[in-house]
Design an enzyme around this catalytic site. Structure first.
Site, PDB file in Angstrom:
ATOM      1  N   TYR A  49      -1.577  -0.481  10.497  1.00  0.00           N
ATOM      2  CA  TYR A  49      -1.646  -0.826   9.074  1.00  0.00           C
ATOM      3  C   TYR A  49      -0.401  -0.355   8.333  1.00  0.00           C
ATOM      4  O   TYR A  49       0.220  -1.114   7.579  1.00  0.00           O
ATOM      5  CB  TYR A  49      -2.901  -0.192   8.474  1.00  0.00           C
ATOM      6  CG  TYR A  49      -3.141  -0.524   7.026  1.00  0.00           C
ATOM      7  CD1 TYR A  49      -3.608  -1.769   6.641  1.00  0.00           C
ATOM      8  CD2 TYR A  49      -2.946   0.442   6.031  1.00  0.00           C
ATOM      9  CE1 TYR A  49      -3.858  -2.058   5.303  1.00  0.00           C
ATOM     10  CE2 TYR A  49      -3.182   0.155   4.690  1.00  0.00           C
ATOM     11  CZ  TYR A  49      -3.643  -1.095   4.344  1.00  0.00           C
ATOM     12  OH  TYR A  49      -3.877  -1.389   3.020  1.00  0.00           O
ATOM     13  N   SER A  89       0.843  -1.194   0.000  1.00  0.00           N
ATOM     14  CA  SER A  89       0.000   0.000   0.000  1.00  0.00           C
ATOM     15  C   SER A  89       0.875   1.240   0.000  1.00  0.00           C
ATOM     16  O   SER A  89       2.010   1.220   0.483  1.00  0.00           O
ATOM     17  CB  SER A  89      -0.895   0.016   1.247  1.00  0.00           C
ATOM     18  OG  SER A  89      -1.522   1.265   1.407  1.00  0.00           O
TER      19      SER A  89
END
Length: 698
Positions: free
Chosen positions: A589, A576
């Site tokens: 995350y 990501s």
């Protein structure tokens, strides 16, 4: 009262047939499809069917007879109007006036085009004159196991007479072509009133005035032969000389096959990468565990359709079922000489039989590989071809079983077999086949593939030719995803990427389904958007387990298989933008994504020597179609940016340089670039985010 059949499936549905009315072509196609649905009658691509109708000649407006016949390369089980050829019957028969004999066969095929009635015709096959020179309205040319057993028996002509008396003709082996059509015509002239013809070492011709009569005639002839063979088998008391070795238990066979498949795949891919198939059906085990295996297997198959797909003979592995096949180095020492010897014997076969104009020698590796006590492997350019090769060899086993029960099995002489395998017309057919797709011959395992980004990646890989194993957490989701693919494209496996045994089981299924793995895409993921204070230890561990530990174990177990194959490979990790860019409410995350990215670089550095490339694809803002944007994550990101959840797609689109909404399909294209285009790139990061300047890696 309709006749019942024990050895073939009666599939004629009167309602379906009546709905077709008097459309004889539609009825011929219907008959073809239901015949092709029973593998005991004919296998994929095997045999051909036809019908003759009266049509208006578009130039003279006179009534003419037209023959409709399966075209070259088709399959009767799936045949439709696009796969048939329509020819003027009279013109086809007039080719007898210009036929110059056996040496003229190839030229005759070109002349079939001068007989075309329907300009939308598929290319006529070599068997076209076999149908055209016979007078019947509906004709079936099939390769039933029972009939080929009769045809391949040492005393085939006598056996044909014993079974059917004067009601069936018999023609000795001859390569398909115009002259064989003449031989069928001659057989009928000499034996008026017969219901069919047995072709020595080849197959069966049957006919009827209507599609239904033809169908029933075919089934009845096959049933009669099957009953005769069943009686002979019972009288003999054993098949294939009785059992020599005992099979492993079913689960042990599967485990042994899964462990061995990558090694066999690597060895069978010395010239061209192959996809595998495994079967351990009862008939296969009966044959491969028998006393007669060593005698029968080297003889090769009898029917041309069989050995064109299975090669002239199989390779029998010199491995005991008690041997530990997990020791790659030791097993390779035992297997390598067998493969070397097989290739050398194939080269000798080619050199001894070739003609001045023969095509170049093809891949000398085995297609069928037999492991007594375990099962049978097949390897080919794609899953369908590998599976069909296996099915054809099962047909060949049934033929050997029947012929041995009748009297003694005979195979084609090597020269005859070569002349079929390297026939210039067969070579021309191979050259006409469409080019393979970029990922043809590749096997991919994709985590989180039941939906969202993972499903889009799987779709793209399949579209580019790969076989894909879809993995996810639930069977229900996987089965739903499976419905969107065609047969032989994908397999599914439940896989919890946080559990080592679950990952091992998924790879085992990949090996059994396709032979190994070439591409690993770790797409499984979740997202938790919380501040430092709100992030719990459970949140942290879940993110680390799924994203980081899962990626590590997928790579570790997958690379072990890749090294067994010695074919290189690709690992693509879906990370990501958040692994590169600092932002609020993202400590768990973002940290996990950064770990994924650096693990990619570490593995790229470690695995380059094995030609295993490891790359990262970084999505950002994939809201539409992405599961992680459901629920709390979307709410958390909306809160972080002080906007409403429904405004997230516009927000993310506006903030990238291209001002584009990023879709799962865009991430899939990034993965394809890594595995299908950038063949000399490893350790790289591809951002698929519409352009985020703060996420530029350089």
């Amino acid at each position: 009262m309709e006749k019942t059949f024990q050895y073939v499936d009666y599939l004629w549905d009167n309602e379906k047939a009546q709905a077709l009315g008097d459309d004889q072509v539609a009825l011929f196609l219907y008959r073809s499809n239901i015949l092709g649905a029973d593998l005991r009658i004919t296998n994929y691509g095997g045999g051909n069917t036809s019908c003759k109708t009266i049509e208006k000649d578009p130039l003279t407006e006179e009534d003419v007879e037209v023959m409709w016949v399966k075209g070259s390369g088709g399959d009767i089980g799936t045949l439709d109007r696009s796969g048939i050829a329509g020819l003027y019957t009279e013109r086809l028969r007039n080719l007898k006036n210009v036929y110059r004999g056996i040496e003229d066969e190839d030229r005759m095929v070109g002349l079939f085009n001068h007989c075309i009635y329907d300009l939308n015709s598929k290319a006529p096959s070599i068997d076209t004159p076999l149908h055209g020179l016979l007078p019947f309205k509906h004709i079936d040319h099939l390769h039933p196991d029972a009939l080929i057993a009769v045809a391949a028996a040492k005393d085939s002509e006598q056996v044909t007479k014993e079974i059917w008396g004067d009601t069936m003709g018999w023609v000795p082996w001859q390569r398909p072509g115009f002259d064989l059509g003449l031989q069928l015509e001659k057989c009928l002239e000499e034996n008026p009133g017969i219901r069919g013809i047995v072709l020595g070492s080849h197959g069966l011709f049957t006919w009827g005035d209507t599609s239904y009569e033809c169908y029933m005639n075919s089934l009845d002839v096959i049933e009669t032969a099957s009953e005769y063979i069943a009686k002979k088998v019972k009288e003999k008391g054993s098949t294939f000389g009785g059992q020599k070795i005992k099979s492993l238990a079913a689960e042990e066979r599967k485990q042994k096959a899964a462990e061995l498949m990558p090694l066999l795949r690597g060895l069978a891919s010395s010239e061209n990468q192959m996809i595998g198939h495994f079967t351990d059906s009862d008939i296969v085990l009966e044959y491969i565990n028998s006393n007669d295996l060593e005698r029968l297997a080297p003889m090769g198959t009898s029917c041309p359709d069989h050995f064109l797909r299975t090669k002239i003979q199989p390779l029998i592995l010199n491995l005991d079922t008690s041997e530990n096949v997990t020791n790659t180095e030791e097993v390779l020492k035992k297997l390598q000489p067998s493969f070397d010897r097989y290739r050398e014997e194939y080269r000798e076969y080619y050199e001894n039989c070739k003609h001045d104009n023969s095509p170049a020698m093809r891949d000398p590796n085995p297609v069928i590989i037999i492991y007594p006590g375990v099962g049978m492997f097949s390897f080919a350019k794609n899953k369908q071809t590998a599976r069909v090769a296996s099915e054809f060899y099962v047909n060949a086993i049934n033929v050997m079983r029947g012929a041995e029960a009748i009297s003694q099995y005979t195979s084609l002489p090597r020269q005859e077999a070569f002349d079929i395998e390297y026939w210039l017309l067969e070579e021309a057919k191979l050259q006409r086949m469409p080019a393979e797709k970029p990922l043809s011959r590749k096997i991919a395992v994709v985590t989180g593939a039941a939906g969202g980004i993972g499903k889009a990646i799987a779709d793209k890989l399949v579209a580019e030719g790969a076989n894909v194993v879809l993995t996810d957490l639930t069977e229900e989701a996987l089965q739903q995803a499976l419905k969107t693919y065609k047969k032989d494209q994908v397999s599914v496996a439940i896989c919890d990427v946080t559990k080592e045994d679950s990952i091992e089981e998924a790879y085992k299924k990949a090996c059994l389904a396709f032979g190994g793995v070439d591409i690993i895409v770790h797409s499984a993921g979740l997202a938790i958007s919380k501040s430092l204070e709100d992030t719990t230890l459970k949140d942290w561990e879940l993110l680390q387990d799924v994203l980081v530990k899962g990626q590590f174990m997928m790579a570790q177990k997958g690379v072990a298989i890749m090294k067994k194959q010695n074919l290189g490979g690709d690992i693509v990790n879906i990370a990501s933008k958040n692994g590169l860019v600092s932002g609020p409410n993202n400590v768990g995350y973002g940290t996990a994504k950064a770990a994924q990215q650096h693990m990619t670089r570490l593995l790229a550095a470690e695995l380059g020597g094995d030609h295993i490339r490891v790359n990262t694809v970084n999505p950002d803002g994939v809201i539409v179609g992405s599961k992680i944007w459901e629920g709390e994550w979307a709410e958390g990101r909306a809160k972080a940016y002080n906007i409403e959840v429904e405004d997230l797609p516009k927000h993310y689109a506006k903030r990238n340089l291209l001002q584009e909404i990023i879709l799962p399909e865009d991430i899939a294209k990034g993965v394809f670039a890594c595995v299908g285009i950038l063949e000399k790139s490893t350790g790289n990061t591809i951002n698929v985010d519409g352009g985020m300047a703060n996420a530029f890696v350089r």
